[in-house]
Design an enzyme around this catalytic site. Structure first.
Site, PDB file in Angstrom:
ATOM      1  N   HIS A  79       0.762  -0.818  -0.213  1.00 33.79           N
ATOM      2  CA  HIS A  79      -0.415   0.288  -0.246  1.00 33.79           C
ATOM      3  C   HIS A  79       0.743   1.380  -0.185  1.00 33.79           C
ATOM      4  O   HIS A  79       2.382   0.976  -0.139  1.00 33.79           O
ATOM      5  CB  HIS A  79      -1.367   0.095   1.249  1.00 33.79           C
ATOM      6  CG  HIS A  79      -0.369  -0.066   2.927  1.00 33.79           C
ATOM      7  ND1 HIS A  79      -0.016   1.408   2.826  1.00 33.79           N
ATOM      8  CD2 HIS A  79      -0.239  -1.445   3.091  1.00 33.79           C
ATOM      9  CE1 HIS A  79       0.394   1.070   4.108  1.00 33.79           C
ATOM     10  NE2 HIS A  79      -0.026  -0.558   4.348  1.00 33.79           N
ATOM     11  N   ASP A  81       0.425   4.407   1.518  1.00 35.81           N
ATOM     12  CA  ASP A  81       0.349   5.130   2.218  1.00 35.81           C
ATOM     13  C   ASP A  81       0.974   4.606   3.682  1.00 35.81           C
ATOM     14  O   ASP A  81       1.634   3.983   3.676  1.00 35.81           O
ATOM     15  CB  ASP A  81      -1.782   5.886   2.778  1.00 35.81           C
ATOM     16  CG  ASP A  81      -1.844   3.988   2.681  1.00 35.81           C
ATOM     17  OD1 ASP A  81      -2.103   3.009   2.812  1.00 35.81           O
ATOM     18  OD2 ASP A  81      -3.450   4.448   3.741  1.00 35.81           O
ATOM     19  N   ASP A 118       6.383   0.244   7.085  1.00 36.58           N
ATOM     20  CA  ASP A 118       5.103  -0.437   6.928  1.00 36.58           C
ATOM     21  C   ASP A 118       3.746   0.441   6.064  1.00 36.58           C
ATOM     22  O   ASP A 118       3.925   2.173   6.372  1.00 36.58           O
ATOM     23  CB  ASP A 118       4.148  -0.327   8.401  1.00 36.58           C
ATOM     24  CG  ASP A 118       2.391  -0.854   7.961  1.00 36.58           C
ATOM     25  OD1 ASP A 118       2.174  -1.066   6.668  1.00 36.58           O
ATOM     26  OD2 ASP A 118       2.187  -0.333   9.022  1.00 36.58           O
ATOM     27  N   GLU A 148      -4.654   2.445   2.338  1.00 41.03           N
ATOM     28  CA  GLU A 148      -4.973   1.089   3.484  1.00 41.03           C
ATOM     29  C   GLU A 148      -5.511   1.559   5.151  1.00 41.03           C
ATOM     30  O   GLU A 148      -6.272   0.943   5.941  1.00 41.03           O
ATOM     31  CB  GLU A 148      -3.981   0.173   3.216  1.00 41.03           C
ATOM     32  CG  GLU A 148      -3.786  -1.175   3.543  1.00 41.03           C
ATOM     33  CD  GLU A 148      -3.632  -1.350   4.963  1.00 41.03           C
ATOM     34  OE1 GLU A 148      -3.515  -2.321   5.799  1.00 41.03           O
ATOM     35  OE2 GLU A 148      -3.162  -0.732   5.585  1.00 41.03           O
ATOM     36  N   GLU A 149      -4.363   2.606   5.676  1.00 46.88           N
ATOM     37  CA  GLU A 149      -4.238   2.642   6.563  1.00 46.88           C
ATOM     38  C   GLU A 149      -5.800   3.113   7.629  1.00 46.88           C
ATOM     39  O   GLU A 149      -6.512   3.235   8.530  1.00 46.88           O
ATOM     40  CB  GLU A 149      -3.242   3.374   7.614  1.00 46.88           C
ATOM     41  CG  GLU A 149      -1.555   3.118   7.127  1.00 46.88           C
ATOM     42  CD  GLU A 149      -1.521   1.355   8.020  1.00 46.88           C
ATOM     43  OE1 GLU A 149      -1.785   0.975   8.863  1.00 46.88           O
ATOM     44  OE2 GLU A 149      -0.222   1.039   7.694  1.00 46.88           O
ATOM     45  N   ASP A 172       3.006  -6.975   3.391  1.00 45.45           N
ATOM     46  CA  ASP A 172       2.330  -6.534   4.428  1.00 45.45           C
ATOM     47  C   ASP A 172       2.223  -6.857   6.203  1.00 45.45           C
ATOM     48  O   ASP A 172       1.976  -6.834   7.437  1.00 45.45           O
ATOM     49  CB  ASP A 172       1.226  -5.349   3.950  1.00 45.45           C
ATOM     50  CG  ASP A 172       1.203  -3.964   4.987  1.00 45.45           C
ATOM     51  OD1 ASP A 172       1.558  -3.563   5.626  1.00 45.45           O
ATOM     52  OD2 ASP A 172      -0.393  -4.207   5.459  1.00 45.45           O
ATOM     53  N   HIS A 461       3.083   2.295  13.777  1.00 46.94           N
ATOM     54  CA  HIS A 461       1.595   3.072  13.847  1.00 46.94           C
ATOM     55  C   HIS A 461       1.689   3.889  14.515  1.00 46.94           C
ATOM     56  O   HIS A 461       1.010   4.728  16.239  1.00 46.94           O
ATOM     57  CB  HIS A 461       0.899   2.370  14.419  1.00 46.94           C
ATOM     58  CG  HIS A 461      -0.187   1.471  13.096  1.00 46.94           C
ATOM     59  ND1 HIS A 461      -1.263   1.277  12.900  1.00 46.94           N
ATOM     60  CD2 HIS A 461       0.337   1.143  11.581  1.00 46.94           C
ATOM     61  CE1 HIS A 461      -1.555   0.590  11.708  1.00 46.94           C
ATOM     62  NE2 HIS A 461      -0.637   0.772  10.688  1.00 46.94           N
TER      63      HIS A 461
END
Length: 491
Positions: A79, A81, A118, A148-149, A172, A461
């Site tokens: 992904h 983002d 990530d 995605e996030e 991922d 994150h």
């Protein structure tokens, strides 16, 4: 501190060079356009066909190397983002500013922000393969999804007929030596509680209570580690002491993303001058309690209160304040149930990710995850009941399916056998308690054979995010070896 240029010299150079470029172009969720345009321009210069679908996903194709034209088509998926999180003292605009990667021993980290490994490392690996002339592979597609996030918009929007591949390799995952064959599904829950207000009583002094210094992290991958949730810790203090201290709340806020464990939360309130001494005592006692309970998981936790020069014109009515505090304090959070079928894996969880007061309403945003639909439905029911008791409204949205494990997957066997042949040990076959996009791809591509691999990434994150340098090389070698072993198409 090292510079972005330093990481491009790491092994494998092509991958790290791409990751340096990715770090240099801001790409938080919903702001991937600049990075997407950069990749499109590069692909055009390389003569690689690019398709941009109606939601912004990129599909880049590359012909097979000589002698592998009849192999099954593989799509490498990542992904575009990244999660935008930073330390409170870090000045950084994720929409405008580049990520500042640095080498710290065996790891690459960022300077006070999330790194974006990530899923930037997976994206970089796919682009490095597209750009190489010496990597054997069959017909190849690279799928880079958007958003995605923040909602899996790209995976939800991918339509039938866009992919030609029979095999999908998702990049991922976040642990070297583990091969993922399944993941949790999830749903967003937003609770809104009407909050009446009144004029601020006279003679009170305004303070702000801060909960800070927590590690935070990925609300799926890290949810079982027992880390503190700043929103819950704030609600706990208020539930225990708001009435005793005569606190009158003007604002509450905490967390920034529904899929990140909240690291910080704060409450602005007013209090009578004669209660300030007791307030400071209760704050000190509470910090001591939390430091005792969470000393292993949250060694940097801080609870502090500061007086403010300004004063709010309005405070919550006492009835609204009580209902809001009780709702937050009673809201479930963390691991709901561990899996019986897969030891050590979380089956169902809930993250109270964001709290705020907006437009006359208290707002709580949660992310429910579960490996099974009934587990998700149980938590939905719990939150619905809690909302009913509190007089709040709840809305559920963005439900995405889990990826049901397939123990007979041919590509999983290829990856497993390849790993064993390279490293002379067995990999762990795993199911991850996070929302990989694979489950959504199955809707339009039910026959797609899927697997997920990646390097070791710690604390995604959150601003402590880091990726292990050695494992990036191992992941790269495994990915290339798997591509070389893809079988021919069946007649």
């Amino acid at each position: 501190m090292t510079t972005t240029q330093d990481i491009s010299q790491l092994y494998p150079n092509a991958l790290w060079n791409w990751f340096a470029q990715i770090c240099a172009i801001p790409h938080p969720s919903k702001y991937e356009a600049k990075l997407s345009a950069h990749i499109q321009q590069w692909a055009a210069e390389k003569g690689l066909p690019v398709v941009v679908d109606h939601v912004g996903n990129l599909i880049i194709r590359k012909a097979a190397t000589a002698g592998m034209e009849n192999c099954k088509t593989v799509v490498i998926q990542a992904h575009l983002d990244m999660v935008p999180q930073k330390n409170a003292d870090k000045q950084h605009d994720f929409v405008l500013d580049a990520i500042e990667p640095r080498i710290d021993g065996e790891w690459v980290k960022a300077n006070g922000t999330t790194l974006g490994a990530d899923n930037g490392i997976g994206m970089a690996s796919a682009l490095a393969i597209l750009g190489a002339d010496d990597i054997p592979h069959g017909p190849l597609e690279v799928l880079l999804t958007v958003d995605e996030e923040a909602g899996m918009t790209g995976a939800f929007g991918l339509q039938a007929g866009m992919l030609n591949a029979e095999i999908l390799i998702n990049t991922d995952s976040e642990q070297e030596g583990e091969i993922y064959m399944g993941c949790a599904g999830g749903v967003d829950a937003e609770i809104r509680l009407p909050l009446s207000t009144e004029n601020t009583p006279s003679g009170l002094r305004q303070y702000t209570l801060y909960i800070s210094g927590l590690k935070g992290g990925h609300s799926g991958v890290n949810i079982h580690l027992g880390r503190g949730n700043a929103n819950k810790l704030l609600a706990r203090f208020l539930a225990g002491h708001a009435n005793e201290l005569g606190i009158r709340i003007s604002d509450i806020s905490g967390g920034t993303l529904r899929n990140a464990i909240p690291r910080e939360a704060q409450c602005r309130f007013l209090i009578a001058p004669e209660q300030v001494t007791l307030l400071n005592q209760r704050i000190a006692q509470y910090e001591q309690i939390l430091n005792s309970e969470l000393r292993q998981t949250e060694p940097a936790l801080k609870v502090r209160v500061e007086e403010s020069d300004t004063q709010a014109d309005k405070v919550l009515s006492l009835s609204a304040q009580t209902r809001w505090i009780n709702l937050l304090n009673a809201c479930p959070n963390g691991v709901i149930r561990m899996s019986d079928d897969i030891p050590g894996v979380t089956e169902t969880s809930l993250n109270l990710g964001v709290i705020s007061i907006e437009n006359g309403h208290g707002r709580a945003l949660c992310l429910i995850r579960s490996l099974i639909d009934t587990g998700r439905e149980q938590v939905e029911s719990m939150l619905t009941s809690l909302s009913d008791i509190a007089g709040a409204e709840i809305s559920l949205s963005g439900c995405y399916p889990g990826w049901k494990p397939d123990t007979s997957s041919p590509v999983m066997k290829i990856v497993k056998d390849t790993y064993e042949s390279i490293y002379h040990k067995e990999p762990d076959i795993m199911v991850i308690h996070a929302g990989l996009e694979c489950g959504l791809f199955k809707k339009h591509y039910p026959e797609l054979d899927m697997v997920s691999i990646g390097p070791t990434i710690r604390f995604p994150h959150g601003p402590d995010e880091m990726v292990n340098i050695k494992t990036v090389g191992q992941y790269w070698e495994l990915l290339l070896a798997v591509l070389a072993r893809i079988p021919q198409k069946t007649a």
